[in-house]
Write a protein that holds these residues in place. Structure first.
Motif, PDB file in Angstrom:
ATOM      1  N   PHE A   1       1.682   6.685  -6.731  1.00  8.08           N
ATOM      2  CA  PHE A   1       0.584   7.585  -7.090  1.00  8.08           C
ATOM      3  C   PHE A   1       1.005   9.037  -6.923  1.00  8.08           C
ATOM      4  CE2 PHE A   1      -2.967  10.238  -5.745  1.00  8.08           C
ATOM      5  CZ  PHE A   1      -3.867  10.049  -6.785  1.00  8.08           C
ATOM      6  N   MET A   2       1.606   9.356  -5.789  1.00  4.52           N
ATOM      7  CA  MET A   2       2.029  10.725  -5.536  1.00  4.52           C
ATOM      8  C   MET A   2       3.073  11.178  -6.554  1.00  4.52           C
ATOM      9  SD  MET A   2       0.177  11.913  -3.171  1.00  4.52           S
ATOM     10  CE  MET A   2       1.048  13.418  -2.755  1.00  4.52           C
ATOM     11  N   LYS A   3       3.991  10.305  -6.887  1.00  2.00           N
ATOM     12  CA  LYS A   3       5.014  10.651  -7.869  1.00  2.00           C
ATOM     13  C   LYS A   3       4.388  10.873  -9.247  1.00  2.00           C
ATOM     14  CE  LYS A   3       9.550   9.340  -9.483  1.00  2.00           C
ATOM     15  NZ  LYS A   3      10.692   8.481  -9.264  1.00  2.00           N
ATOM     16  N   GLN A   4       3.448  10.012  -9.602  1.00  2.00           N
ATOM     17  CA  GLN A   4       2.795  10.106 -10.899  1.00  2.00           C
ATOM     18  C   GLN A   4       1.994  11.397 -11.039  1.00  2.00           C
ATOM     19  OE1 GLN A   4       0.265   6.767 -11.777  1.00  2.00           O
ATOM     20  NE2 GLN A   4      -0.319   7.536 -13.770  1.00  2.00           N
TER      21      GLN A   4
ATOM     22  N   PHE B   1       0.827  -1.201   0.000  1.00  2.00           N
ATOM     23  CA  PHE B   1       0.000   0.000   0.000  1.00  2.00           C
ATOM     24  C   PHE B   1       0.862   1.252   0.000  1.00  2.00           C
ATOM     25  CE2 PHE B   1      -1.907   3.501   2.354  1.00  2.00           C
ATOM     26  CZ  PHE B   1      -2.996   3.771   1.541  1.00  2.00           C
ATOM     27  N   VAL B   2       1.884   1.266   0.823  1.00  2.00           N
ATOM     28  CA  VAL B   2       2.762   2.428   0.911  1.00  2.00           C
ATOM     29  C   VAL B   2       3.471   2.648  -0.425  1.00  2.00           C
ATOM     30  CG1 VAL B   2       4.784   3.391   2.071  1.00  2.00           C
ATOM     31  CG2 VAL B   2       3.041   2.178   3.391  1.00  2.00           C
ATOM     32  N   GLU B   3       3.936   1.583  -1.041  1.00  4.89           N
ATOM     33  CA  GLU B   3       4.593   1.703  -2.344  1.00  4.89           C
ATOM     34  C   GLU B   3       3.634   2.236  -3.404  1.00  4.89           C
ATOM     35  OE1 GLU B   3       6.172  -2.147  -3.176  1.00  4.89           O
ATOM     36  OE2 GLU B   3       7.851  -1.902  -1.797  1.00  4.89           O
ATOM     37  N   ALA B   4       2.405   1.741  -3.396  1.00  7.59           N
ATOM     38  CA  ALA B   4       1.411   2.202  -4.365  1.00  7.59           C
ATOM     39  C   ALA B   4       1.080   3.670  -4.135  1.00  7.59           C
ATOM     40  CB  ALA B   4       0.148   1.350  -4.281  1.00  7.59           C
ATOM     41  N   ALA B   5       0.957   4.078  -2.879  1.00 10.38           N
ATOM     42  CA  ALA B   5       0.682   5.481  -2.572  1.00 10.38           C
ATOM     43  C   ALA B   5       1.834   6.371  -3.025  1.00 10.38           C
ATOM     44  CB  ALA B   5       0.431   5.661  -1.077  1.00 10.38           C
ATOM     45  N   ALA B   6       3.062   5.929  -2.804  1.00 12.77           N
ATOM     46  CA  ALA B   6       4.233   6.701  -3.235  1.00 12.77           C
ATOM     47  C   ALA B   6       4.267   6.811  -4.750  1.00 12.77           C
ATOM     48  CB  ALA B   6       5.512   6.057  -2.710  1.00 12.77           C
TER      49      ALA B   6
END
Length: 78
Positions: free
Chosen positions: A55-58, A48-53
């Motif tokens: 997303f934020m980068k994208q 989840f943390v990786e996906a959120a990171a």
């Protein structure tokens, strides 16, 4: 790790979705389902943390345009 066979019945739409998602990720359906179960049971909580990171980068530029870098900097100094 020893493997155990598990037979599961799902509707055709779910089966199709599982095959498509596994293919998109470059893995077998077995591996895809195994990872989903691990995520659900908390063994892969960092996903989840990786996906959120990601997303934020994208969408970093979208957030910067919407909220502005200056506003973000001011709020960060509180």
């Amino acid at each position: 790790m020893a493997k155990t066979q598990l037979n599961v019945r799902v509707d055709e739409g779910t089966a199709r979705a599982a095959r498509e998602r596994a293919l998109e990720r470059g893995m077998s359906v077995n591996r895809y389902i195994e990872e989903l179960v691990r995520q659900d049971t908390g063994e892969v909580g960092h996903t989840f943390v990786e996906a959120a990171a990601d997303f934020m980068k994208q969408y970093e530029t979208v957030f910067a345009e919407e909220f502005g870098a200056e506003q973000h900097t001011r709020e960060g100094r509180r």
